[in-house]
Write an enzyme that holds these catalytic residues in place. Structure first.
Site, PDB file in Angstrom:
ATOM      1  N   LYS A  76      28.036 -21.262 -29.776  1.00  0.00           N
ATOM      2  CA  LYS A  76      29.336 -20.867 -30.343  1.00  0.00           C
ATOM      3  C   LYS A  76      29.363 -21.159 -31.844  1.00  0.00           C
ATOM      4  O   LYS A  76      30.425 -21.357 -32.415  1.00  0.00           O
ATOM      5  CB  LYS A  76      30.446 -21.645 -29.643  1.00  0.00           C
ATOM      6  CG  LYS A  76      30.529 -21.385 -28.150  1.00  0.00           C
ATOM      7  CD  LYS A  76      31.739 -22.063 -27.544  1.00  0.00           C
ATOM      8  CE  LYS A  76      31.864 -21.752 -26.080  1.00  0.00           C
ATOM      9  NZ  LYS A  76      31.004 -22.543 -25.214  1.00  0.00           N
ATOM     10  N   GLY A  77      28.191 -21.181 -32.468  1.00  0.00           N
ATOM     11  CA  GLY A  77      28.157 -21.609 -33.871  1.00  0.00           C
ATOM     12  C   GLY A  77      27.717 -20.543 -34.845  1.00  0.00           C
ATOM     13  O   GLY A  77      27.222 -20.874 -35.928  1.00  0.00           O
ATOM     14  N   ILE A 140      14.648 -18.318 -22.135  1.00  0.00           N
ATOM     15  CA  ILE A 140      14.119 -18.147 -20.781  1.00  0.00           C
ATOM     16  C   ILE A 140      14.122 -16.672 -20.405  1.00  0.00           C
ATOM     17  O   ILE A 140      13.372 -16.249 -19.550  1.00  0.00           O
ATOM     18  CB  ILE A 140      14.905 -18.959 -19.732  1.00  0.00           C
ATOM     19  CG1 ILE A 140      16.364 -18.498 -19.633  1.00  0.00           C
ATOM     20  CG2 ILE A 140      14.827 -20.443 -20.004  1.00  0.00           C
ATOM     21  CD1 ILE A 140      17.070 -18.999 -18.369  1.00  0.00           C
ATOM     22  N   ASP A 141      14.991 -15.880 -21.071  1.00  0.00           N
ATOM     23  CA  ASP A 141      15.169 -14.473 -20.665  1.00  0.00           C
ATOM     24  C   ASP A 141      13.976 -13.586 -21.044  1.00  0.00           C
ATOM     25  O   ASP A 141      13.803 -12.505 -20.477  1.00  0.00           O
ATOM     26  CB  ASP A 141      16.431 -13.886 -21.320  1.00  0.00           C
ATOM     27  CG  ASP A 141      17.670 -14.697 -21.016  1.00  0.00           C
ATOM     28  OD1 ASP A 141      17.679 -15.419 -20.013  1.00  0.00           O
ATOM     29  OD2 ASP A 141      18.637 -14.606 -21.799  1.00  0.00           O
ATOM     30  N   ARG A 288      16.988 -23.659 -16.720  1.00  0.00           N
ATOM     31  CA  ARG A 288      16.876 -23.984 -18.144  1.00  0.00           C
ATOM     32  C   ARG A 288      16.498 -25.436 -18.386  1.00  0.00           C
ATOM     33  O   ARG A 288      16.115 -25.806 -19.505  1.00  0.00           O
ATOM     34  CB  ARG A 288      18.221 -23.707 -18.833  1.00  0.00           C
ATOM     35  CG  ARG A 288      18.567 -22.250 -18.962  1.00  0.00           C
ATOM     36  CD  ARG A 288      19.003 -21.887 -20.359  1.00  0.00           C
ATOM     37  NE  ARG A 288      20.037 -22.722 -20.890  1.00  0.00           N
ATOM     38  CZ  ARG A 288      21.303 -22.328 -21.082  1.00  0.00           C
ATOM     39  NH1 ARG A 288      21.671 -21.115 -20.737  1.00  0.00           N
ATOM     40  NH2 ARG A 288      22.166 -23.140 -21.617  1.00  0.00           N
TER      41      ARG A 288
HETATM   42  O1  F6P Z   1      20.134 -16.624 -22.585  1.00  0.00           O
HETATM   43  C1  F6P Z   1      19.837 -17.675 -21.732  1.00  0.00           C
HETATM   44  C2  F6P Z   1      20.837 -17.742 -20.605  1.00  0.00           C
HETATM   45  O2  F6P Z   1      20.477 -18.806 -19.763  1.00  0.00           O
HETATM   46  C3  F6P Z   1      21.015 -16.457 -19.814  1.00  0.00           C
HETATM   47  O3  F6P Z   1      19.972 -16.217 -18.919  1.00  0.00           O
HETATM   48  C4  F6P Z   1      22.364 -16.686 -19.190  1.00  0.00           C
HETATM   49  O4  F6P Z   1      23.014 -15.456 -18.910  1.00  0.00           O
HETATM   50  C5  F6P Z   1      23.107 -17.443 -20.259  1.00  0.00           C
HETATM   51  O5  F6P Z   1      22.137 -18.015 -21.105  1.00  0.00           O
HETATM   52  C6  F6P Z   1      24.010 -18.516 -19.719  1.00  0.00           C
HETATM   53  O6  F6P Z   1      24.722 -19.057 -20.771  1.00  0.00           O
HETATM   54  P1  F6P Z   1      25.592 -20.396 -20.649  1.00  0.00           P
HETATM   55  O7  F6P Z   1      24.635 -21.552 -20.676  1.00  0.00           O
HETATM   56  O8  F6P Z   1      26.471 -20.353 -21.826  1.00  0.00           O
HETATM   57  O9  F6P Z   1      26.325 -20.329 -19.346  1.00  0.00           O
END
Ligand code: F6P
Length: 361
Positions: A76-77, A140-141, A288
């Site tokens: 958010k930065g 990770i995507d 993650r």
């Molecule tokens: O971009 C990485 C990711 O883990 C995506 O796979 C997922 O849609 C998103 O971030 C989730 O974001 P947050 O951690 O803000 O819920």
């Protein structure tokens, strides 16, 4: 090139391998260049708010195997879309001048920005405004077009593969349909890779919209033979002519969309239409967290070392990239804003189909 003061930040969602990059920038920067390395806290948020600290050799000791990031991160930065105030009072402002001012106050010679596409777009804008920025791609995507793979992806895929292995034994014991929803945003790399490695029966990815009838047919067929099915579905998967499942809109983020819910949707439809007992697992942030795989540790270390080398040559406005097993740099201008999606005619898809996996089409 004078390289006395180096800033480093991690932006966007975290992933395994961030600390390995921090280490591989900081260690040679301190040991070979006798530079001061400043860790900026919570990504660009820290750059806007002037939150940073000098790192010591001790700070980067023993962190190659640690998930997360010792610097903290934020999605958010974005300085060009910076949220001020809370909820009812939320304002989005351009705080990029603040970043320039803090960069100058810190007297940085280089700023290493580790992050996904959002972080790299910002890095490119800051470079155009005169800052010496170098990008290092993570996510990770695995959805950045300018590199063959991003670090973090291999670790997430390994976690998702292990989850399928575990789901398979319980699915088999109860003769159930097990649905596993992976992350990945608009790309199906995690679901496809883990689905292939885990031997999922059905893999659903955003790049190949699915037909409900194909999915029902596939689970009914399996119920007569193996008596259980594993469906590995990417969070961005959607039916033909349909839309992705959105969990939430978050205005504080540059891309406000938070995906999620497709696993539940499929579980309900499959159970209603086939009468087969169905369960859903949303893998979420487990993908993650935790230690990076050996592959990600090595790639992250190579990226960090090459980023520092580029800085020492005065080569800025670039991003590290893996091309044909070689780490190179590519101009940020060519790297940003281009998504790498799964080509529906790729060899991975071909191999999945060859072993009888249903792709939902
Ligand atoms: O971009 C990485 C990711 O883990 C995506 O796979 C997922 O849609 C998103 O971030 C989730 O974001 P947050 O951690 O803000 O819920």
């Amino acid at each position: 090139m004078k390289l006395a003061r180096i800033g480093i930040l991690t932006g966007g969602g975290d992933c395994p391998g961030l600390n390995a990059v921090i280490r591989s920038v900081a260690k040679p920067a301190m040991a070979h260049f006798h530079a001061k390395v400043f860790g900026i806290q919570d990504g660009y948020e820290g750059m806007v708010e002037g939150r940073y600290r000098e790192l010591s050799p001790i700070d980067v000791l023993g962190i190659i195997n640690q998930g997360g990031t010792i610097l903290g991160t934020s999605n958010k930065g974005d300085p060009f879309h910076f949220p001020m105030g809370e909820r009812g009072n939320l304002r989005i402002v351009d705080a990029s001048d603040q970043v320039i001012e803090n960069y100058r106050n810190m007297k940085l010679d280089a700023l290493i920005a580790i992050g996904g596409d959002g972080t790299q777009i910002i890095a490119h804008k800051l470079y155009q405004m005169g800052l010496n920025v170098i990008g290092v791609p993570k996510t990770i995507d695995n959805d950045l077009d300018a590199t063959d793979i991003t670090f973090g992806h291999d670790s997430a895929r390994a976690v998702a593969t292990e989850a399928i292995d575990r789901l398979q034994t319980t699915a088999s014991a109860h003769h159930r349909v097990m649905i596993m929803e992976t992350m990945g945003r608009y790309a199906g790399w995690i679901a496809l890779g883990a689905g292939l490695a885990g031997g999922a029966d059905i893999i659903l990815i955003p790049e190949i919209p699915f037909s409900w009838d194909r999915v029902f047919e596939a689970v009914l067929k399996r119920s007569k033979g193996a008596k259980f099915s594993i469906i590995c579905v990417a969070e961005g998967a959607k039916e033909e002519g349909g839309d992705m499942s959105v969990r939430q809109m978050d205005k504080k983020r540059t891309d406000p969309v938070r995906l999620g819910g497709v696993g539940e949707l499929i579980a309900k439809r499959v159970e209603d239409e086939t009468g087969l007992e169905t369960r859903v697992t949303v893998l979420g942030h487990v993908q993650r967290g935790g230690s990076p795989t050996a592959f990600d540790r090595i790639l992250a270390t190579r990226f960090g070392a090459v980023a520092l080398q580029s800085a020492s040559r005065g080569e800025f406005g670039v991003m590290t990239s893996l091309r044909e097993n070689n780490v190179i740099t590519v101009p940020l201008q060519d790297a940003v804003g281009r998504q790498r999606l799964v080509p529906p005619d790729s060899q991975l898809v071909f191999a999945a189909r060859a072993v009888g996996t249903c792709l939902g089409d």
